[in-house]
Design a protein around this motif. Structure first.
Motif, PDB file in Angstrom:
ATOM      1  N   TYR A 157       1.129  -0.824  -0.019  1.00  0.00           N
ATOM      2  CA  TYR A 157       0.094  -0.008   0.298  1.00  0.00           C
ATOM      3  C   TYR A 157       0.708   0.855  -0.540  1.00  0.00           C
ATOM      4  N   ASP A 158       0.269   2.422  -0.356  1.00  0.00           N
ATOM      5  CA  ASP A 158       0.910   3.433  -0.491  1.00  0.00           C
ATOM      6  C   ASP A 158       2.228   3.420  -1.434  1.00  0.00           C
ATOM      7  N   ALA A 159       1.632   2.472  -2.137  1.00  0.00           N
ATOM      8  CA  ALA A 159       3.027   2.406  -3.060  1.00  0.00           C
ATOM      9  C   ALA A 159       4.232   2.339  -3.534  1.00  0.00           C
ATOM     10  N   SER A 160       4.401   1.350  -2.034  1.00  0.00           N
ATOM     11  CA  SER A 160       5.849   0.874  -1.156  1.00  0.00           C
ATOM     12  C   SER A 160       5.478   0.653  -0.392  1.00  0.00           C
ATOM     13  N   SER A 161       5.058   0.742   0.866  1.00  0.00           N
ATOM     14  CA  SER A 161       4.635  -0.076   1.980  1.00  0.00           C
ATOM     15  C   SER A 161       4.126  -1.437   1.654  1.00  0.00           C
ATOM     16  N   LEU A 162       5.612  -2.325   2.153  1.00  0.00           N
ATOM     17  CA  LEU A 162       4.925  -3.720   2.470  1.00  0.00           C
ATOM     18  C   LEU A 162       3.852  -4.058   3.770  1.00  0.00           C
ATOM     19  N   GLN A 163       3.316  -4.864   3.248  1.00  0.00           N
ATOM     20  CA  GLN A 163       1.565  -5.111   4.453  1.00  0.00           C
ATOM     21  C   GLN A 163       2.143  -5.800   4.838  1.00  0.00           C
ATOM     22  N   SER A 164       1.704  -6.114   6.397  1.00  0.00           N
ATOM     23  CA  SER A 164       2.362  -6.813   7.772  1.00  0.00           C
ATOM     24  C   SER A 164       2.232  -8.563   7.000  1.00  0.00           C
ATOM     25  N   GLY A 165       3.323  -9.405   7.535  1.00  0.00           N
ATOM     26  CA  GLY A 165       2.947 -10.770   6.982  1.00  0.00           C
ATOM     27  C   GLY A 165       3.359 -10.796   5.341  1.00  0.00           C
ATOM     28  N   VAL A 166       3.800 -10.323   4.542  1.00  0.00           N
ATOM     29  CA  VAL A 166       3.826 -10.459   3.492  1.00  0.00           C
ATOM     30  C   VAL A 166       5.282 -10.318   3.457  1.00  0.00           C
ATOM     31  N   PRO A 167       6.344 -11.397   2.605  1.00  0.00           N
ATOM     32  CA  PRO A 167       7.211 -11.489   2.294  1.00  0.00           C
ATOM     33  C   PRO A 167       8.106 -10.755   1.774  1.00  0.00           C
ATOM     34  N   SER A 168       8.582 -10.496   1.664  1.00  0.00           N
ATOM     35  CA  SER A 168      10.118  -9.013   1.774  1.00  0.00           C
ATOM     36  C   SER A 168      10.519  -9.252   0.499  1.00  0.00           C
ATOM     37  N   ARG A 169      10.259 -10.550  -0.581  1.00  0.00           N
ATOM     38  CA  ARG A 169      10.588 -10.887  -2.604  1.00  0.00           C
ATOM     39  C   ARG A 169       9.773  -9.576  -2.955  1.00  0.00           C
ATOM     40  N   PHE A 170       9.007  -9.353  -2.201  1.00  0.00           N
ATOM     41  CA  PHE A 170       7.823  -8.490  -3.211  1.00  0.00           C
ATOM     42  C   PHE A 170       7.935  -7.149  -2.505  1.00  0.00           C
ATOM     43  N   SER A 171       8.413  -6.055  -3.498  1.00  0.00           N
ATOM     44  CA  SER A 171       8.684  -5.031  -3.155  1.00  0.00           C
ATOM     45  C   SER A 171       8.001  -3.744  -4.563  1.00  0.00           C
ATOM     46  N   GLY A 172       6.635  -2.802  -3.873  1.00  0.00           N
ATOM     47  CA  GLY A 172       6.273  -1.651  -4.970  1.00  0.00           C
ATOM     48  C   GLY A 172       7.292  -0.605  -4.769  1.00  0.00           C
ATOM     49  N   SER A 173       7.526   0.137  -5.855  1.00  0.00           N
ATOM     50  CA  SER A 173       7.900   1.746  -5.959  1.00  0.00           C
ATOM     51  C   SER A 173       6.678   2.432  -7.492  1.00  0.00           C
ATOM     52  N   GLY A 174       7.424   3.502  -7.473  1.00  0.00           N
ATOM     53  CA  GLY A 174       6.613   4.659  -8.156  1.00  0.00           C
ATOM     54  C   GLY A 174       5.785   5.626  -7.618  1.00  0.00           C
ATOM     55  N   SER A 175       6.014   6.280  -8.276  1.00  0.00           N
ATOM     56  CA  SER A 175       4.421   7.405  -7.637  1.00  0.00           C
ATOM     57  C   SER A 175       4.342   8.008  -8.774  1.00  0.00           C
ATOM     58  N   GLY A 176       2.595   9.470  -8.470  1.00  0.00           N
ATOM     59  CA  GLY A 176       2.488  10.127 -10.300  1.00  0.00           C
ATOM     60  C   GLY A 176       2.050   9.380 -10.765  1.00  0.00           C
ATOM     61  N   THR A 177       1.889   8.726 -11.422  1.00  0.00           N
ATOM     62  CA  THR A 177       1.025   7.788 -12.681  1.00  0.00           C
ATOM     63  C   THR A 177       1.995   6.361 -12.968  1.00  0.00           C
ATOM     64  N   ASP A 178       3.693   5.785 -12.825  1.00  0.00           N
ATOM     65  CA  ASP A 178       3.832   4.959 -13.403  1.00  0.00           C
ATOM     66  C   ASP A 178       4.127   4.210 -11.733  1.00  0.00           C
ATOM     67  N   PHE A 179       3.908   2.587 -11.548  1.00  0.00           N
ATOM     68  CA  PHE A 179       4.656   2.266 -11.175  1.00  0.00           C
ATOM     69  C   PHE A 179       4.720   1.129 -10.617  1.00  0.00           C
ATOM     70  N   THR A 180       5.357  -0.412 -10.310  1.00  0.00           N
ATOM     71  CA  THR A 180       5.980  -1.110  -9.986  1.00  0.00           C
ATOM     72  C   THR A 180       5.761  -2.643  -9.132  1.00  0.00           C
ATOM     73  N   LEU A 181       5.314  -3.653  -9.271  1.00  0.00           N
ATOM     74  CA  LEU A 181       5.416  -4.358  -8.338  1.00  0.00           C
ATOM     75  C   LEU A 181       6.688  -5.313  -8.957  1.00  0.00           C
ATOM     76  N   THR A 182       7.343  -5.091  -8.334  1.00  0.00           N
ATOM     77  CA  THR A 182       8.591  -6.669  -8.156  1.00  0.00           C
ATOM     78  C   THR A 182       8.770  -7.320  -7.069  1.00  0.00           C
ATOM     79  N   ILE A 183       8.655  -9.219  -8.127  1.00  0.00           N
ATOM     80  CA  ILE A 183       8.894 -10.130  -7.164  1.00  0.00           C
ATOM     81  C   ILE A 183      10.037 -10.591  -7.486  1.00  0.00           C
ATOM     82  N   SER A 184      11.319 -10.188  -6.195  1.00  0.00           N
ATOM     83  CA  SER A 184      12.593 -10.733  -6.849  1.00  0.00           C
ATOM     84  C   SER A 184      13.421 -11.837  -6.816  1.00  0.00           C
TER      85      SER A 184
END
Lengths: 106, 120
Positions: free
Chosen positions: A49-76
């Motif tokens: 949520y908030d583009a890059s905040s990891l929800q509690s309990g979600v593995p750290s291999r998930f990450s989010g980035s971006g702001s404005g109009t362009d966003f990315t979800l990455t599974i490492s």
């Protein structure tokens, strides 16, 4: 109304791969963006949520980035339990979801 | 543990009415906005309606405005969706979802979903 466009609509990947999913908003939404994971027959699960905040309990291999109009979800490093459909969702106003990205086994 | 349990779904004809319920437990129900999100068979997620914690503020998607009414009974920890003038395109699994603290539209807990089928 704000429209959310995800790409790709599907991706084939192997365990251990790095996977990136993109979401574009039709107008700027700041960082008001969430990512959800949904497995067949199950309810969605909040990942980011908030583009890059990891929800509690979600593995750290998930990450989010971006702001404005362009966003990315990455599974490492893709794990077997990560094969699912992923949705972005803008939360700046009435919250439309993106069309989804299905992550399939290669 | 947060639990959300939907009920009231079923098969009905176009033009019919239905009321969905969502029984909540495991959190201070009246402190959180609640929403309904639906998913047509084989399709993506569609936000339907949101209601504030106290129930005084509601928002509806254009696709259901004037036909669906979201409400809540905080004394019974229950969320409702009154659905009128149902159409075939309302056929979907309906999820109730809990908003995050201070963030209406981030849904951090979901029910298991209930199927509504509109067909003649």
């Amino acid at each position: 109304d704000i429209q959310m466009t995800q790409s790709p609509s599907s991706v084939s990947a192997s365990v251990g791969d790095r996977v990136t999913i993109t979401c574009r908003a039709s107008q700027a939404i700041g960082s008001w963006l969430a990512w959800y994971q949904q497995k067949p027959g199950k309810a969605p699960k909040l990942l980011i949520y908030d583009a890059s905040s990891l929800q509690s309990g979600v593995p750290s291999r998930f990450s989010g980035s971006g702001s404005g109009t362009d966003f990315t979800l990455t599974i490492s490093s893709l794990q077997p339990e990560d094969f699912a459909t992923y949705y972005c969702q803008q939360a700046n106003s009435f919250p439309p979801f993106g069309g989804g990205t299905k992550v399939e086994i290669k | 543990e947060v639990q959300l349990l939907e009920s009231g779904g079923g098969l009905l004809q176009p033009g019919g009415s239905l009321r969905l319920s969502c029984a909540a437990s495991g959190f201070s129900f009246n402190s959180f906005a609640m929403s309904w999100v639906r998913q047509a068979p084989g399709k993506g997620l569609e936000w339907v309606s949101t209601i504030s914690g106290a129930g005084g503020i509601t928002y509806d998607a254009d696709s259901v405005k004037g036909r669906f009414t979201i409400s809540r009974d905080n004394s019974k920890n229950t969320l409702f969706l009154q659905m009128e003038s149902l159409r075939a395109e309302d056929t979907a699994v309906y999820y109730c979802a809990k908003g995050m603290t201070g963030k209406y539209y981030y849904f951090d807990s979901w029910g298991q979903g209930i199927l509504v089928t509109v067909s003649s």
